[in-house]
Design an enzyme around this catalytic site. Structure first.
Site: not given
Lengths: 378, 378
Positions: A142, A310, A340
């Site tokens: 991320s 995601d 995610h």
């Protein structure tokens, strides 16, 4: 031999002034970090791995990646030394909006906008000041993945390999849209006070709670949330009453409220805005001739990981990365209903993926990387 | 022969008091509708098609489904009579929170929570009062699809066939989560005044704008938004400046602001809350022995349509419907970068799907439906 202090304990170093990509100045920056294992850095080799945390993470990587970093684990601290900083702009020891300004008051609204590159440049300054001028690998998911991509582009001579999870080459318009909605909910909270709420006795908790709830819905797959809550009412509440009431909730509302309260207890709204804005500005192509030219220029062997469910960083974005990075070491897809956050929660799959990453790295170690590049036939 | 008034023009009928599923009472309900084509209803046959609009839609179906309803079009008004109501709780002619209460003031906070079933029961009351006691088909997408499913379950004897697009058998926890965030942004706007802002001179525009922006991000696929805006700055603005500013926007922010302003100009915040709440309560299984038992009991031939990139009502939800409805007429997938809104925008694909739906219906018309059910081999 390097001496970094006491393993596992949070330490803070002063690294001087930082000028941001956009031209702002942050004076007397402090960066917090932790490390595990014994660092060994020579002129040609290093066993130090930099692990980069995500938006609301911190330097305590063995906590938020529990089961993956430690003696004998996938990121093996018997072999490697793992170092993890708290990002510039954060609130877990590094300089951010809630930190004291050199004038004794808080940074607040005076804290300039930062980019992912600013975070990476600051971490680079810390590492070199610690005597670490070469890394065995840089790893992150991320926002940590965005930082890892920038490491490979900004400091390729120092970044032997990169493991990039659940991120894209740049913010998508959808991400910017949902991230701006989160920022707006904080900035429109009357207790935000233009970003200068520190020491006033108030804080934009309501806006921050809304932001976190929105974010959480992008972090979690709808399959996972639905398998847990469906249309269940919260125990003791009646969401199907004659009149709608915010106090009569579905179970999922209560869960999101709980997630929001948990974050409020540990995270600063100013840092949330600053780091979300850094994600809005994430674009490896900026100033490098565009996205794919920048990716093609990446000489660092890079392993790309995505999550099939995601919605924040959809898998096609990792496919795009894998097709365009100049030196692809490998690719893996995490299969999960979680969405995610699977890059944090699917420990078994992550363990396998990380072990494979290190196997590929070791296989490469037999040959000079710079001369041959990645062996695509291995 | 039925006389419904002037084709294409909005008409409003009083249908008396309505008691909601949860036990609330709405007195002296008015329902607005429009129709196109010539209605023919006999004791055994009907050419009337009910088209159900989505959350912020209205009775003007030839506008929001332009190119699909009209002479010679997929929903052919040379053959069929199309009728479209404005949903109970709405603000385009039917009774909702912004309507005058019988006491002369506004309904406001006194308007009870409604369910999809309440909307359908009210429409049923209107149709029978107009002399329409049989429908050739019921058609709708999103909230209109939820209404269509409930038509098939509540009035199977009247609903000859159903075409259900881009919806699920019940709200998912994720939908409830994001929908509650929208409702909260309106209810927390100081100008909401507990739902009684009407005639005060203020309205919760800021909260409503936020709600719409969030909703729009669930209506549009990230591929489509990204292909249009990417990380472009809004013309004349500098989103990458030294300091973050809400006035220096990315193009996608400006686009979302524009979408919000468009809705503010045409839609009431009270109706937005009431109808979003109805979607939270959508659950065909409630009081019917659960979801799949309810779907299995559906005798009406039903055609299910989904969109491959829909994140609000993901395609697996339409697969679930198609596997479980008692009488599946067919299924189709719209392929589009647009996401959920493809059920409104992908006119060419919709045209093909609707024409196929009607071909299957006509093929069935050669045999008594009730006796044979759907012919799965046709």
């Amino acid at each position: 031999m390097l001496s970094l202090g006491t393993p596992g304990e949070q330490q803070v170093r002063r690294i001087g002034d930082v000028t941001t990509e956009a031209g702002g100045v942050i004076r007397d920056v402090h960066i917090a970090f932790r490390f595990w294992g014994i660092p060994r850095v020579t002129a040609t080799d290093s066993n130090v791995i930099l692990v980069n945390h995500a938006l609301t993470g911190d330097a305590n990587a063995v906590d938020w990646w529990a089961g993956l970093i430690g003696p004998g684990l996938a990121i093996d601290t018997d072999v490697y030394c793992v170092i993890c900083t708290n990002a510039l702009g954060g609130c877990q020891g590094s300089t951010g909006p809630s930190s004291p300004h050199p004038d004794g008051r808080f940074w607040g609204s005076r804290f300039p906008a930062i980019s992912i590159r600013d975070i990476v440049a600051t971490d680079h300054k810390l590492l070199t000041s610690l005597g670490i001028d070469r890394l065995a690998a840089v790893i992150g998911g991320s926002m940590g993945g965005a930082r890892t991509l920038e490491w490979a582009l900004m400091y390729p001579e120092m970044t032997t390999a990169a493991l990039v999870l659940a991120v894209s080459a740049r913010a998508s318009a959808w991400q910017i849209g949902i991230q701006c909605a989160q920022i707006a909910s904080i900035e429109k909270d009357p207790d935000w006070l233009g970003g200068d709420f520190y020491s006033t006795g108030v804080s934009p908790d309501a806006g921050m709670a809304t932001a976190r709830k929105l974010a959480h819905l992008t972090y979690r797959g709808e399959l996972e949330i639905d398998e847990r809550f469906g249309t269940d009412p919260q125990e003791g509440e009646q969401p199907l009453g004659v009149f709608r009431s915010a106090d009569e909730r579905f179970a999922v509302e209560s869960y999101l409220d709980y997630q929001a309260q948990k974050l409020l207890a540990r995270f600063d709204a100013g840092s949330y805005v600053a780091l979300t804005e850094a994600l809005n500005r994430h674009d490896v192509g900026r100033g490098r001739g565009g996205l794919n030219k920048a990716l093609a220029s990446m000489s660092v062997p890079t392993f790309i990981v995505g999550v099939d469910t995601d919605i924040l960083y959809p898998y096609h974005q990792q496919e795009h990365l894998s097709r365009n990075v100049g030196n692809l070491l490998g690719m893996a897809k995490i299969t999960s209903p979680v969405g995610h956050d699977a890059f944090l929660t699917e420990t078994r799959q992550l363990d396998q993926i990380m072990r494979r990453f290190f196997r590929l790295l070791r296989a490469q170690g037999d040959r000079p990387l710079a001369a041959e590049g990645v062996d695509r036939h291995s």
